[in-house]
Design an enzyme around this catalytic site. Sequence first.
Site, PDB file in Angstrom:
ATOM      1  CG  HIS A   1     -10.848   2.718 -10.454  1.00  0.00           C
ATOM      2  ND1 HIS A   1     -10.188   3.228 -11.338  1.00  0.00           N
ATOM      3  CD2 HIS A   1     -12.006   1.855 -11.489  1.00  0.00           C
ATOM      4  CE1 HIS A   1      -9.865   1.947 -12.327  1.00  0.00           C
ATOM      5  NE2 HIS A   1     -10.957   1.021 -12.158  1.00  0.00           N
TER       6      HIS A   1
ATOM      7  CD  GLU B   1      -0.088   7.622   9.928  1.00  0.00           C
ATOM      8  OE1 GLU B   1       1.350   8.545  10.142  1.00  0.00           O
ATOM      9  OE2 GLU B   1      -0.875   8.321   9.667  1.00  0.00           O
TER      10      GLU B   1
ATOM     11  CB  SER C   1      -1.461  15.788  17.445  1.00  0.00           C
ATOM     12  OG  SER C   1      -1.175  17.215  17.232  1.00  0.00           O
TER      13      SER C   1
ATOM     14  CE  LYS D   1      -4.569  15.444  13.339  1.00  0.00           C
ATOM     15  NZ  LYS D   1      -4.576  14.974  12.577  1.00  0.00           N
TER      16      LYS D   1
END
Length: 464
Positions: free
Chosen positions: A162, A296, A283, A289
């Site tokens: 969890h 992804e 970025s 960043k």
Amino acid sequence: MAKNKNNQSVWKNRILKKNPTFFEKIGNSIDVDKRLFKEDIKVSMIHAEMLFKQKIISFKVKNKIIFGLNRIRNEIIKKKFVYNNKDEDIHMSIERRLFELIGEEAGYLHTARSRNDQVITDLKIWLKNNTKQIVKLLNFSIKIILEKAEKSVHVIMPGFTHLKNAQPISFSHYLLAYIEMFNRDKKRLNNNLDSLNENPLGVGALSGTSFKIDRLYTTKKLNFLKPSRNSIDTVADRDFVLDFLYAASTCSMHISRLAEELIIWNSDAFDLISLNDRIVTGSSIMPQKKNPDPLEFLRGKTGTIYGNLFSMLTILKGLPLSYYKDLQDDKKIIFDAFDNLSNSILLMNEVLKNFSANKTQMYELANKGFITATDLADYFVKELNYPFRKAYNITAKIVNYCEKKNKTFTTLTISELRKIEPKLSKDVTKIFDLKNSINSKKSFGGTSFDNIKKMIKYYKKELK
Ligand code: ARG
């Protein structure tokens, strides 16, 4: 549309209308199935050899056909072959060129075969080779994971359920879980080889042929194991496509789980791993960043591969036997899934080589959340002979006490512990040591350091 030497269609005497229709423009598959040219030429050559062996065509015709096909193969490889998008597919394209090269005798090649058996034969051969290719790529992944696991046996981290701290584990044990998954993927891919080894060539349009062909000969020469048994099923069947797509989907799902996990661990909130510059992007506005875009990308691609599986399942649903144009899309679907999966595995392999565990943060996080609570309950069972449920409840009380007093297990004094469980001996504190906890999980398949070392040896041997 299929054309012959004079750029006229094979069915010109039956279908008289000359102008290309809109369907001719959009309904062909040449742009996709030209990828099967090698397989198609090989299949045609073996078919011609078989026709000659069976005395269906002459030696001279056979030789002319083989000569023409060899030339066509060279033209395609050297990019000198002119694809005419009026040809419906690679089969018609090659046939047209054969007519141009050797004349009317090219017309003997299509004796005792149909594009229906031809196209599945090509596709099965292609899929068999490329299934093996994916298995090879997965073996690389397994090798990289093993190397990482070998170096990380004593790296301690929290195991999660969890996404909450559950029990301490070795980082290696976590990595080895992915070897199990990729081994199952290999097995699923290889299971399909049974079907891929059944030779469709010779079933014709759907009912077989009146010519005395030798299917065992083409089976052997094309490296299949046996001829398919029912001509109607053979033409209609695309289960081998589904099996590949399901295996590809599952493998991609495994990759996406790894990707997601690493994205979470790489987040500023978790900070359990670092990605090196090779696998991050910047970025356009935020100068600080370093984003995990490749991960992804991997997570997202799974959606596309599932889409391939669902497309094929849907195309096949309710489709009467045997061949229908609906089936033409099978190739695009397979190629897309293959390209996406093989690129994903290659990218994942890059990722695996270019991230590292933040050992200190892993250890610190593992010390939070009363992660050794199960060990404490087990201790009560072993030392005081309590039923597990009683042990569980006493442990829960200790956790509640800690929370109330803002303490961890390790900052509790023995007298505080004894207020809750008077029979406790001093050595209970060893229970809170993460290393002890991990090492105690000696049950087969557990996270103990010894088990992990044994498993690494096992996987290494298996890979050889
Ligand atoms: N381009 C077709 C396909 O890939 C080849 C099979 C054609 N057969 C037919 N009867 N139209 O499905």
